[in-house]
Design a protein around this motif. Structure first.
Motif, PDB file in Angstrom:
ATOM      1  N   LYS A 176       3.771 -87.065   7.502  1.00  0.00           N
ATOM      2  CA  LYS A 176       3.737 -86.403   8.801  1.00  0.00           C
ATOM      3  C   LYS A 176       3.850 -87.442   9.916  1.00  0.00           C
ATOM      4  O   LYS A 176       3.436 -88.599   9.770  1.00  0.00           O
ATOM      5  N   LEU A 177       4.406 -87.006  11.049  1.00  0.00           N
ATOM      6  CA  LEU A 177       4.541 -87.877  12.205  1.00  0.00           C
ATOM      7  C   LEU A 177       3.172 -88.088  12.854  1.00  0.00           C
ATOM      8  O   LEU A 177       2.443 -87.130  13.120  1.00  0.00           O
ATOM      9  N   LEU A 178       2.820 -89.355  13.068  1.00  0.00           N
ATOM     10  CA  LEU A 178       1.562 -89.675  13.727  1.00  0.00           C
ATOM     11  C   LEU A 178       1.713 -89.721  15.239  1.00  0.00           C
ATOM     12  O   LEU A 178       0.732 -89.583  15.970  1.00  0.00           O
ATOM     13  N   LEU A 179       2.936 -89.926  15.695  1.00  0.00           N
ATOM     14  CA  LEU A 179       3.240 -89.956  17.124  1.00  0.00           C
ATOM     15  C   LEU A 179       4.286 -88.891  17.414  1.00  0.00           C
ATOM     16  O   LEU A 179       5.347 -88.865  16.788  1.00  0.00           O
ATOM     17  N   GLN A 180       3.968 -87.999  18.321  1.00  0.00           N
ATOM     18  CA  GLN A 180       4.889 -86.930  18.666  1.00  0.00           C
ATOM     19  C   GLN A 180       5.728 -87.329  19.882  1.00  0.00           C
ATOM     20  O   GLN A 180       5.195 -87.743  20.910  1.00  0.00           O
ATOM     21  N   ARG A 181       7.041 -87.209  19.703  1.00  0.00           N
ATOM     22  CA  ARG A 181       7.973 -87.505  20.791  1.00  0.00           C
ATOM     23  C   ARG A 181       9.042 -86.419  20.845  1.00  0.00           C
ATOM     24  O   ARG A 181       9.432 -85.884  19.800  1.00  0.00           O
ATOM     25  N   PRO A 182       9.529 -86.106  22.016  1.00  0.00           N
ATOM     26  CA  PRO A 182      10.580 -85.080  22.130  1.00  0.00           C
ATOM     27  C   PRO A 182      11.821 -85.469  21.326  1.00  0.00           C
ATOM     28  O   PRO A 182      12.326 -86.589  21.435  1.00  0.00           O
ATOM     29  N   GLY A 183      12.270 -84.525  20.523  1.00  0.00           N
ATOM     30  CA  GLY A 183      13.494 -84.747  19.754  1.00  0.00           C
ATOM     31  C   GLY A 183      13.330 -85.609  18.516  1.00  0.00           C
ATOM     32  O   GLY A 183      14.316 -85.859  17.805  1.00  0.00           O
ATOM     33  N   LEU A 184      12.101 -86.051  18.238  1.00  0.00           N
ATOM     34  CA  LEU A 184      11.881 -86.901  17.053  1.00  0.00           C
ATOM     35  C   LEU A 184      11.864 -86.040  15.800  1.00  0.00           C
ATOM     36  O   LEU A 184      11.111 -85.060  15.717  1.00  0.00           O
ATOM     37  N   GLN A 185      12.699 -86.375  14.849  1.00  0.00           N
ATOM     38  CA  GLN A 185      12.848 -85.580  13.626  1.00  0.00           C
ATOM     39  C   GLN A 185      12.952 -86.508  12.418  1.00  0.00           C
ATOM     40  O   GLN A 185      13.618 -87.548  12.469  1.00  0.00           O
ATOM     41  N   LEU A 186      12.274 -86.124  11.344  1.00  0.00           N
ATOM     42  CA  LEU A 186      12.372 -86.882  10.101  1.00  0.00           C
ATOM     43  C   LEU A 186      13.394 -86.232   9.181  1.00  0.00           C
ATOM     44  O   LEU A 186      13.543 -85.005   9.145  1.00  0.00           O
ATOM     45  N   TYR A 187      14.068 -87.073   8.402  1.00  0.00           N
ATOM     46  CA  TYR A 187      15.055 -86.617   7.426  1.00  0.00           C
ATOM     47  C   TYR A 187      14.617 -87.090   6.040  1.00  0.00           C
ATOM     48  O   TYR A 187      14.101 -88.209   5.886  1.00  0.00           O
ATOM     49  N   PHE A 188      14.859 -86.228   5.042  1.00  0.00           N
ATOM     50  CA  PHE A 188      14.351 -86.501   3.700  1.00  0.00           C
ATOM     51  C   PHE A 188      15.495 -86.572   2.687  1.00  0.00           C
ATOM     52  O   PHE A 188      16.465 -85.802   2.766  1.00  0.00           O
ATOM     53  N   SER A 189      15.339 -87.497   1.735  1.00  0.00           N
ATOM     54  CA  SER A 189      16.303 -87.636   0.633  1.00  0.00           C
ATOM     55  C   SER A 189      15.517 -87.650  -0.674  1.00  0.00           C
ATOM     56  O   SER A 189      14.401 -88.183  -0.737  1.00  0.00           O
ATOM     57  N   PHE A 190      16.130 -87.085  -1.720  1.00  0.00           N
ATOM     58  CA  PHE A 190      15.484 -87.020  -3.037  1.00  0.00           C
ATOM     59  C   PHE A 190      16.374 -87.715  -4.067  1.00  0.00           C
ATOM     60  O   PHE A 190      17.606 -87.581  -4.042  1.00  0.00           O
ATOM     61  N   TYR A 191      15.725 -88.430  -4.993  1.00  0.00           N
ATOM     62  CA  TYR A 191      16.455 -89.216  -5.988  1.00  0.00           C
ATOM     63  C   TYR A 191      15.794 -89.054  -7.364  1.00  0.00           C
ATOM     64  O   TYR A 191      14.581 -88.842  -7.472  1.00  0.00           O
ATOM     65  N   MET A 192      16.637 -89.146  -8.399  1.00  0.00           N
ATOM     66  CA  MET A 192      16.142 -89.287  -9.771  1.00  0.00           C
ATOM     67  C   MET A 192      16.734 -90.585 -10.297  1.00  0.00           C
ATOM     68  O   MET A 192      17.937 -90.657 -10.575  1.00  0.00           O
ATOM     69  N   GLY A 193      15.909 -91.619 -10.418  1.00  0.00           N
ATOM     70  CA  GLY A 193      16.425 -92.931 -10.768  1.00  0.00           C
ATOM     71  C   GLY A 193      17.349 -93.420  -9.656  1.00  0.00           C
ATOM     72  O   GLY A 193      16.974 -93.476  -8.489  1.00  0.00           O
ATOM     73  N   SER A 194      18.588 -93.744 -10.006  1.00  0.00           N
ATOM     74  CA  SER A 194      19.585 -94.183  -9.014  1.00  0.00           C
ATOM     75  C   SER A 194      20.489 -93.031  -8.559  1.00  0.00           C
ATOM     76  O   SER A 194      21.399 -93.234  -7.754  1.00  0.00           O
ATOM     77  N   LYS A 195      20.224 -91.835  -9.057  1.00  0.00           N
ATOM     78  CA  LYS A 195      21.058 -90.675  -8.738  1.00  0.00           C
ATOM     79  C   LYS A 195      20.511 -89.960  -7.502  1.00  0.00           C
ATOM     80  O   LYS A 195      19.325 -89.641  -7.426  1.00  0.00           O
ATOM     81  N   THR A 196      21.385 -89.681  -6.524  1.00  0.00           N
ATOM     82  CA  THR A 196      20.992 -88.963  -5.313  1.00  0.00           C
ATOM     83  C   THR A 196      21.049 -87.465  -5.570  1.00  0.00           C
ATOM     84  O   THR A 196      22.093 -86.917  -5.939  1.00  0.00           O
ATOM     85  N   LEU A 197      19.911 -86.787  -5.348  1.00  0.00           N
ATOM     86  CA  LEU A 197      19.846 -85.336  -5.533  1.00  0.00           C
ATOM     87  C   LEU A 197      20.088 -84.600  -4.222  1.00  0.00           C
ATOM     88  O   LEU A 197      20.733 -83.558  -4.198  1.00  0.00           O
ATOM     89  N   LEU A 198      19.532 -85.134  -3.147  1.00  0.00           N
ATOM     90  CA  LEU A 198      19.681 -84.524  -1.828  1.00  0.00           C
ATOM     91  C   LEU A 198      19.562 -85.633  -0.789  1.00  0.00           C
ATOM     92  O   LEU A 198      18.635 -86.432  -0.838  1.00  0.00           O
ATOM     93  N   SER A 199      20.500 -85.684   0.172  1.00  0.00           N
ATOM     94  CA  SER A 199      20.530 -86.797   1.125  1.00  0.00           C
ATOM     95  C   SER A 199      20.368 -86.307   2.559  1.00  0.00           C
ATOM     96  O   SER A 199      21.041 -85.352   2.981  1.00  0.00           O
ATOM     97  N   ARG A 200      19.435 -86.922   3.289  1.00  0.00           N
ATOM     98  CA  ARG A 200      19.222 -86.714   4.726  1.00  0.00           C
ATOM     99  C   ARG A 200      19.200 -85.239   5.097  1.00  0.00           C
ATOM    100  O   ARG A 200      20.077 -84.741   5.812  1.00  0.00           O
ATOM    101  N   ASN A 201      18.162 -84.566   4.627  1.00  0.00           N
ATOM    102  CA  ASN A 201      17.976 -83.162   4.945  1.00  0.00           C
ATOM    103  C   ASN A 201      16.684 -83.009   5.738  1.00  0.00           C
ATOM    104  O   ASN A 201      15.720 -83.731   5.501  1.00  0.00           O
ATOM    105  N   THR A 202      16.674 -82.079   6.667  1.00  0.00           N
ATOM    106  CA  THR A 202      15.468 -81.885   7.477  1.00  0.00           C
ATOM    107  C   THR A 202      14.334 -81.222   6.686  1.00  0.00           C
ATOM    108  O   THR A 202      13.183 -81.281   7.107  1.00  0.00           O
TER     109      THR A 202
END
Length: 287
Positions: A130-156
């Protein structure tokens, strides 16, 4: 207004009486922001062979350039900074305290089911932070991996779903959280998932029967050990009694033998005396 802000940021960290001065672009930063250090002499006199220090350790050496920029600050950049440089002599500046605030903690990857997972089940993966500092327009993006394989890249979304778990889905999973500009990137520890077929799962009743059987075997073994122990104790006592009786019998036989040995010479002497004594004829023969 912008010019005033720049001038405030570049206020000298040391007193004016100090010949060497370390200027900083700010005192408090959020991780990911740039930090610029400028080391110069009083009245902007040029210096050379500049050394920048963080907490007493050399951070950067520059023969000519007296300015140094950390493009992306992290929590490791917290500390006291100072510089030293050559003019007529080697000078050293006063220390400046720099604070880096954490934007968000490293994520933790969690699964909706614990391993081993039965084939065919739905598995939800969650990249938790979670974001500890709130700023306007600040958004985190998430990626999921299994080993070296990318399952999902830069998703909100911080969720990833395995719709139908298969054996080939077994492996080490991890996730990554990052800001939109990519200045702050943090990775989770690995999470191992093991997917198995129905036939490889051991039913609960088998475990129950196994432990009951082991308990009964242990109980029977304990009873047998007790019986064998008592039987050995009884035989040991019986052998002791026989040994004592045999010893007593031997002592009695020995005593009787000694008595016979003592009496036998007496009988022999008596017989010899009887043979030497003349026999009187019967009264009828004397007439």
């Amino acid at each position: 207004m912008w010019l005033l802000t720049v001038l405030l940021l570049w206020v000298p960290a040391g007193a004016q009486t100090d010949w060497l001065i370390l200027q900083v672009s700010g005192r408090v930063f959020t991780e990911g922001e740039p930090l610029t250090l400028r080391c110069h002499g009083w009245n902007n006199k040029l210096v050379y062979n500049v050394l920048f220090y963080q907490n007493g350790t050399v951070l950067k050496f520059s023969p000519q350039n007296s300015e140094f920029t950390i493009l992306k600050t992290t929590l490791h950049h917290n500390g006291i900074y100072h510089c030293s440089a050559m003019g007529k002599h080697r000078y050293e500046s006063a220390g400046v305290s720099i604070t880096i605030k954490e934007l968000f903690p490293a994520p933790v990857l969690k699964a909706s089911l614990s391993s081993p997972i039965l084939e065919g089940h739905v598995v939800n993966l969650s990249c938790e932070t979670k974001l500890l500092l709130q700023r306007p327009g600040l958004q985190l993006y998430f990626s999921f991996y299994m080993g070296s394989k990318t399952l999902l890249s830069r998703n909100t979304s911080s969720e990833y779903q395995i719709l139908t778990a298969k054996k080939e889905d077994s492996g080490l999973y991890w996730c990554e959280a990052t800001t939109e500009d990519g200045n702050v990137v943090k990775r989770s520890p690995e999470l191992e998932l093991q997917v198995v077929g129905p036939q490889t799962l051991t039913p609960v009743w088998f475990h129950v029967l196994f432990y009951v059987a082991m308990g009964m075997i242990f109980l029977v073994d304990t009873i047998f050990c007790m019986i064998i122990h008592k039987e050995l104790q009884r035989k040991k006592k019986w052998n002791l009694e026989i040994s004592l009786y045999s010893g007593l019998e031997k002592r009695v036989d020995s005593y009787l033998q000694k008595e016979r040995d003592l009496e036998e010479p007496k009988y022999q002497e008596l017989e010899q005396l009887q043979e030497k004594t003349p026999q009187k004829p019967p009264e009828g023969e004397q007439q």
